[in-house]
Motif scaffolding. Structure first.
Motif, PDB file in Angstrom:
ATOM      1  N   TYR A  95      20.772  36.790  12.457  1.00  0.00           N
ATOM      2  CA  TYR A  95      19.668  37.338  13.127  1.00  0.00           C
ATOM      3  C   TYR A  95      20.277  38.128  14.345  1.00  0.00           C
ATOM      4  O   TYR A  95      19.725  39.152  14.472  1.00  0.00           O
ATOM      5  N   ARG A  96      21.300  37.708  14.672  1.00  0.00           N
ATOM      6  CA  ARG A  96      21.771  38.608  16.000  1.00  0.00           C
ATOM      7  C   ARG A  96      22.415  39.968  15.452  1.00  0.00           C
ATOM      8  O   ARG A  96      22.145  40.980  16.156  1.00  0.00           O
ATOM      9  N   ALA A  97      23.008  39.966  14.320  1.00  0.00           N
ATOM     10  CA  ALA A  97      23.489  41.244  13.809  1.00  0.00           C
ATOM     11  C   ALA A  97      22.166  41.918  13.647  1.00  0.00           C
ATOM     12  O   ALA A  97      22.261  43.263  13.708  1.00  0.00           O
ATOM     13  N   PHE A  98      21.219  41.493  12.910  1.00  0.00           N
ATOM     14  CA  PHE A  98      19.872  42.236  12.780  1.00  0.00           C
ATOM     15  C   PHE A  98      19.428  42.948  13.981  1.00  0.00           C
ATOM     16  O   PHE A  98      19.074  44.073  13.988  1.00  0.00           O
ATOM     17  N   TRP A  99      19.264  42.094  15.068  1.00  0.00           N
ATOM     18  CA  TRP A  99      18.870  42.549  16.266  1.00  0.00           C
ATOM     19  C   TRP A  99      19.838  43.566  16.878  1.00  0.00           C
ATOM     20  O   TRP A  99      19.335  44.498  17.383  1.00  0.00           O
ATOM     21  N   THR A 100      21.049  43.533  16.768  1.00  0.00           N
ATOM     22  CA  THR A 100      21.953  44.588  17.076  1.00  0.00           C
ATOM     23  C   THR A 100      21.774  45.798  16.275  1.00  0.00           C
ATOM     24  O   THR A 100      21.746  46.924  16.821  1.00  0.00           O
ATOM     25  N   ILE A 101      21.588  45.876  14.870  1.00  0.00           N
ATOM     26  CA  ILE A 101      21.543  47.128  14.176  1.00  0.00           C
ATOM     27  C   ILE A 101      20.038  47.650  14.464  1.00  0.00           C
ATOM     28  O   ILE A 101      19.825  48.919  14.719  1.00  0.00           O
TER      29      ILE A 101
END
Length: 265
Positions: A59-65
């Motif tokens: 989820y953190r990767a999703f928000w970063t992208i």
């Protein structure tokens, strides 16, 4: 012609956004297939933290992208200072379907209380079971499992409204959060999710393109100590949320801070 141009602009805006959501769905599907194989092999003390860390990382990767692409603007830094604090309940308002993703991304040791039907979802179920997320179909079992997890040093993410907000600024709170706090015992850290978009709120279909970028800001509120009178504390908690949300609707929300909120008795 203007109508055609508006439709073309909507499609152009929608493609990056729904490509992001498609990517998240594919990652979730892949991890859930892996979790389905891992769950019978891993003991709970290994599977639980692994499952939670993987979900938080995805989820953190999703928000970063999403932020780098310009589709979303997210400020959830206020949670970082609390990510390793054991035995803590995070209670938040619930304007959007994306709220749990926002909190879990920053809280890798946390468990969520989920609708029982989602435990059978191909995109969520196996990963949630590996992470020992908590079903809400039995109130007694839900409270018991949440208390056990908090006593083991876990964290709990819960939305006291029980569903996304239907009557802004806040639905009536459902019992549970303050009873869990009493039995654990565990403090309740309030979290406010501010957004300027109705996207994926109650009644907003997934396919409908929202105004972009989507903006989400998380801010910490007061921390409430557990009380022997859980019903009175629930009323106090709801009144506090309602007053704070009504006030923030008329004032600009403060920047997300990483300082711990004071404890309210």
């Amino acid at each position: 012609m203007r109508k055609v141009l508006r439709q073309g602009r909507s499609v152009a805006l929608a493609l990056p956004l729904y490509s992001l959501l498609l990517g998240l769905g594919l990652i979730s599907l892949g991890w859930n297939l892996a979790a389905m194989l891992l769950q019978p092999l891993l003991p709970p003390h290994v599977g639980r933290p692994l499952g939670r860390r993987v979900i938080a990382g995805a989820y953190r990767a999703f928000w970063t992208i999403a932020s780098l692409s310009g589709m979303m603007r997210i400020d959830a830094r206020c949670l970082d200072a609390l990510r390793d604090e054991p035995g803590l309940i995070f209670a938040a308002n619930h304007p959007s379907m994306l709220d749990a993703l926002l909190l879990v991304a920053r809280l890798p040791r946390s468990a969520c209380i989920m609708k029982a039907g989602l435990m059978k979802n191909v995109f969520l179920g196996a990963g949630a079971r590996l992470a020992h997320y908590i079903r809400n179909d039995s109130a007694h079992t839900m409270v018991r499992l949440a208390v056990q997890d908090l006593r083991r040093g876990g964290q709990l993410v819960i939305f006291p409204e029980g569903t996304r907000t239907v009557e802004p600024p806040l639905n009536s709170f459902r019992p549970g959060v303050t009873l869990i706090a009493k039995l654990a015992p565990a403090p309740i850290q309030t979290v406010f999710i501010d957004t300027d978009s109705p996207y994926l709120g109650k009644g907003w279909p997934l396919w409908r393109v929202p105004p972009l970028p989507l903006v989400f800001t998380l801010r910490l509120g007061e921390r409430f100590a557990p009380s022997p009178d859980s019903a009175a504390l629930l009323l106090q908690l709801e009144q506090y949320f309602r007053h704070s949300l009504e006030q923030s609707a008329s004032d600009a929300p403060p920047a997300c801070q990483t300082l711990r909120a004071p404890i309210s008795s």
